[in-house]
Design a protein around this motif. Structure first.
Motif, PDB file in Angstrom:
ATOM      1  N   LYS A   1      -3.004  10.692 -10.329  1.00 37.22           N
ATOM      2  CA  LYS A   1      -2.061   9.571 -10.464  1.00 37.22           C
ATOM      3  C   LYS A   1      -0.939   9.905 -11.438  1.00 37.22           C
ATOM      4  N   GLU A   2      -1.297  10.504 -12.557  1.00 37.50           N
ATOM      5  CA  GLU A   2      -0.306  10.805 -13.591  1.00 37.50           C
ATOM      6  C   GLU A   2       0.741  11.799 -13.086  1.00 37.50           C
TER       7      GLU A   2
ATOM      8  N   THR B   1       4.676  10.846 -12.902  1.00 35.73           N
ATOM      9  CA  THR B   1       5.692  11.668 -13.559  1.00 35.73           C
ATOM     10  C   THR B   1       6.833  11.987 -12.603  1.00 35.73           C
ATOM     11  N   THR B   2       6.484  12.300 -11.367  1.00 36.54           N
ATOM     12  CA  THR B   2       7.512  12.560 -10.354  1.00 36.54           C
ATOM     13  C   THR B   2       8.379  11.327 -10.125  1.00 36.54           C
ATOM     14  N   LEU B   3       7.745  10.159 -10.038  1.00 33.87           N
ATOM     15  CA  LEU B   3       8.495   8.917  -9.843  1.00 33.87           C
ATOM     16  C   LEU B   3       9.427   8.631 -11.025  1.00 33.87           C
ATOM     17  N   LYS B   4       8.932   8.860 -12.240  1.00 38.32           N
ATOM     18  CA  LYS B   4       9.764   8.611 -13.428  1.00 38.32           C
ATOM     19  C   LYS B   4      10.947   9.563 -13.476  1.00 38.32           C
ATOM     20  N   ASN B   5      10.732  10.803 -13.063  1.00 39.37           N
ATOM     21  CA  ASN B   5      11.818  11.786 -13.073  1.00 39.37           C
ATOM     22  C   ASN B   5      12.930  11.439 -12.095  1.00 39.37           C
ATOM     23  N   LYS B   6      12.581  10.693 -11.042  1.00 37.84           N
ATOM     24  CA  LYS B   6      13.612  10.251 -10.095  1.00 37.84           C
ATOM     25  C   LYS B   6      14.648   9.353 -10.759  1.00 37.84           C
ATOM     26  N   ASN B   7      14.242   8.653 -11.794  1.00 41.33           N
ATOM     27  CA  ASN B   7      15.154   7.751 -12.486  1.00 41.33           C
ATOM     28  C   ASN B   7      15.943   8.449 -13.591  1.00 41.33           C
ATOM     29  N   ILE B   8      15.614   9.704 -13.836  1.00 44.77           N
ATOM     30  CA  ILE B   8      16.304  10.457 -14.883  1.00 44.77           C
ATOM     31  C   ILE B   8      17.456  11.264 -14.311  1.00 44.77           C
ATOM     32  N   SER B   9      17.202  12.040 -13.283  1.00 39.39           N
ATOM     33  CA  SER B   9      18.233  12.860 -12.656  1.00 39.39           C
ATOM     34  C   SER B   9      19.187  11.977 -11.855  1.00 39.39           C
TER      35      SER B   9
ATOM     36  N   GLY C   1       5.130   5.862  -3.371  1.00 36.79           N
ATOM     37  CA  GLY C   1       4.675   4.570  -3.855  1.00 36.79           C
ATOM     38  C   GLY C   1       5.445   4.080  -5.061  1.00 36.79           C
ATOM     39  N   THR C   2       4.829   3.177  -5.799  1.00 35.76           N
ATOM     40  CA  THR C   2       5.418   2.609  -7.011  1.00 35.76           C
ATOM     41  C   THR C   2       4.425   2.729  -8.149  1.00 35.76           C
ATOM     42  N   GLU C   3       4.917   2.597  -9.366  1.00 34.88           N
ATOM     43  CA  GLU C   3       4.033   2.652 -10.528  1.00 34.88           C
ATOM     44  C   GLU C   3       2.985   1.545 -10.459  1.00 34.88           C
TER      45      GLU C   3
ATOM     46  N   ASP D   1       0.817  -1.218   0.000  1.00 30.68           N
ATOM     47  CA  ASP D   1       0.000   0.000   0.000  1.00 30.68           C
ATOM     48  C   ASP D   1       0.854   1.273   0.000  1.00 30.68           C
ATOM     49  N   ALA D   2       2.128   1.145  -0.310  1.00 31.69           N
ATOM     50  CA  ALA D   2       3.007   2.318  -0.403  1.00 31.69           C
ATOM     51  C   ALA D   2       2.461   3.298  -1.436  1.00 31.69           C
ATOM     52  N   GLY D   3       2.327   4.544  -1.031  1.00 28.28           N
ATOM     53  CA  GLY D   3       1.845   5.581  -1.934  1.00 28.28           C
ATOM     54  C   GLY D   3       0.390   5.938  -1.763  1.00 28.28           C
TER      55      GLY D   3
END
Length: 453
Positions: free
Chosen positions: A163-164, A168-176, A201-203, A84-86
């Motif tokens: 949700k989107e 987007t914030t979660l995806k950006n964590k993997n970019i920077s 949370g997670t995707e 239930d993370a997120g």
């Protein structure tokens, strides 16, 4: 912007240290008297009370043009599972989209008209729904603040949009690269600890959560035993007491009890390397640190500032190995500190970092580097708490994980009590068994320098 801020802080340390070198002993006594006087006057401006089991802290700032409010949800990631993370961040974020009396479009117009801001932040130890309003429009802002909290519309049309934004914030964590160090830290340093859970949370989780899931979870956290309300601004205590009583007296008290949070363990040096096609290397070393409820917090705070200054001097100014080497400490309940650099020569940079830490463990800080720190902390303390919103966060942090809000008033007093031998003691106690996370494009980097501590 971040790098320029660091440059400013280092310049400020240097200026404060130089000015203190020429100061007379009487100045230290004056600083202590000023700190005690400030502590007394600050305490007189703060009140606390309970309404239906809801703890409320109010700080009056008579000259403030704004009012900041934070409704804090205790528990953080220790109240969540990986499944239930997120959901807490998602439910709060959806709630502030609109209420029954102030639907989404009406709320947006009111926020714009009154110059008010609603926001949600989710952290390791607690989440918060915050309001920033002008004093003039506070009465109206309070109405829609309490409406979205107590009567959220939870419109199904808003759910995919919210949700989107989070995805987007979660995806950006993997970019920077810097943000990805945070991801690696959760996965490999905080493994098997509640802090391994990302409060966003997670995707997979976000895509799975339904509107019913959100409503059910939200009902569970909306109990006064789990909430804390903090207000800072030009407000009258009795008016706030009435507003809070009118709004929150019908909420269930519940029986929330804070779960014991295990401390993070650093039993031996570790290194995790993640390969990425980058032109430079990004490295962070994480180690244990005392929380704000621990007496060691204050000498450790000073020790980290000294370490930061030394890394800047050795790595940037003398060797030009990194533009912004850093040492910092978090303010979490299970706390950590870290060293950081982005550099083309990561092995040499880490070697210097560990050498400076070794010096701090073995030697007392010299008088020249130590004497200016109280002035530096006094300056940065007031800069950090310049806004009402920052003071809301400070009072809440101490109330929830720091032994009570009154301890927040002792910060400068405790810092001024730190002695050189305290620095050496906390360096020996905490600055060891460092866990490194490294992002690199170099397959030839060896682990030896990271593990020989």
């Amino acid at each position: 912007m971040v790098n320029m801020r660091k440059v400013f802080i280092f310049a400020l340390i240097w200026l404060v240290c130089i000015s203190n070198l020429f100061a007379q002993p009487a100045v230290s006594l004056d600083r202590k008297a000023i700190a005690n006087s400030t502590q007394l006057s600050e305490a007189q401006l703060i009140s606390d009370f309970e309404v239906n089991g809801l703890k409320v802290i109010v700080k009056r700032r008579p000259s403030a043009a704004t009012v900041a409010v934070g409704l804090f949800v205790k528990g953080g990631v220790s109240s969540l599972t990986k499944q239930d993370a997120g959901i807490e961040n998602l439910s709060l974020s959806l709630a502030i989209e609109g209420g029954k009396n102030f639907p989404k479009e009406v709320l947006r117009k009111e926020l714009s008209r009154t110059g008010s801001v609603l926001n949600v932040e989710a952290g390791e130890d607690y989440s918060v729904v915050s309001l920033l309003s002008t004093k003039k429009n506070f009465d109206k802002s309070w109405q829609f603040f309490t409406d979205v909290i107590l009567n959220p519309a939870f419109d199904e049309k808003d759910l995919p949009i919210v949700k989107e934004k989070i995805l987007t914030t979660l995806k950006n964590k993997n970019i920077s690269p810097d943000d990805f160090l945070d991801v690696l830290q959760r996965q490999y340093v905080f493994i098997n600890h509640p802090y391994s859970i990302d409060p966003l949370g997670t995707e997979e989780n976000l895509n799975r959560f339904t509107l019913d899931d959100i409503k059910n979870y939200y009902r569970g956290i909306l109990q006064t035993s789990r909430l804390l309300l903090v207000i800072v601004g030009n407000v009258e205590i009795e008016q706030i007491r009435k507003k809070v009583s009118d709004a929150f007296s019908s909420l269930p008290k519940g029986d929330y009890k804070k779960a014991a949070l295990p401390q993070l363990e650093f039993k031996q040096p570790r290194i995790h390397i993640s390969a990425r096609p980058l032109q430079t290397n990004y490295v962070r070393g994480i180690f244990a640190a005392p929380s704000i409820s621990d007496p060691d917090y204050y000498p450790m705070k000073v020790a980290i500032s000294l370490l930061q200054s030394r890394l800047h001097q050795e790595i940037r100014l003398r060797r030009q190995l990194s533009y912004a080497p850093d040492a910092s400490m978090e303010d979490n309940e299970a706390n950590t500190a870290s060293i950081y650099a982005s550099t083309v020569d990561v092995e040499e940079t880490v070697k210097i970092m560990l050498e400076e830490i070794k010096k701090m463990r073995e030697q007392l800080p010299d008088e020249d580097s130590f004497v200016g720190l109280p002035g530096f902390f006094s300056t940065t303390y007031y800069l950090r708490l310049e806004t009402n919103a920052a003071q809301v966060g400070e009072l809440a942090r101490y109330e929830i994980i720091g032994g009570g809000w009154r301890n927040s008033l002792l910060f400068l007093e405790k810092i001024n009590q730190v002695k050189p031998e305290d620095i050496k003691r906390v360096a020996q106690k905490y600055m060891k068994n460092i866990s490194f996370v490294l992002i690199t494009n170099n397959d030839n980097i060896g682990k030896k320098v990271f593990l020989e501590q």
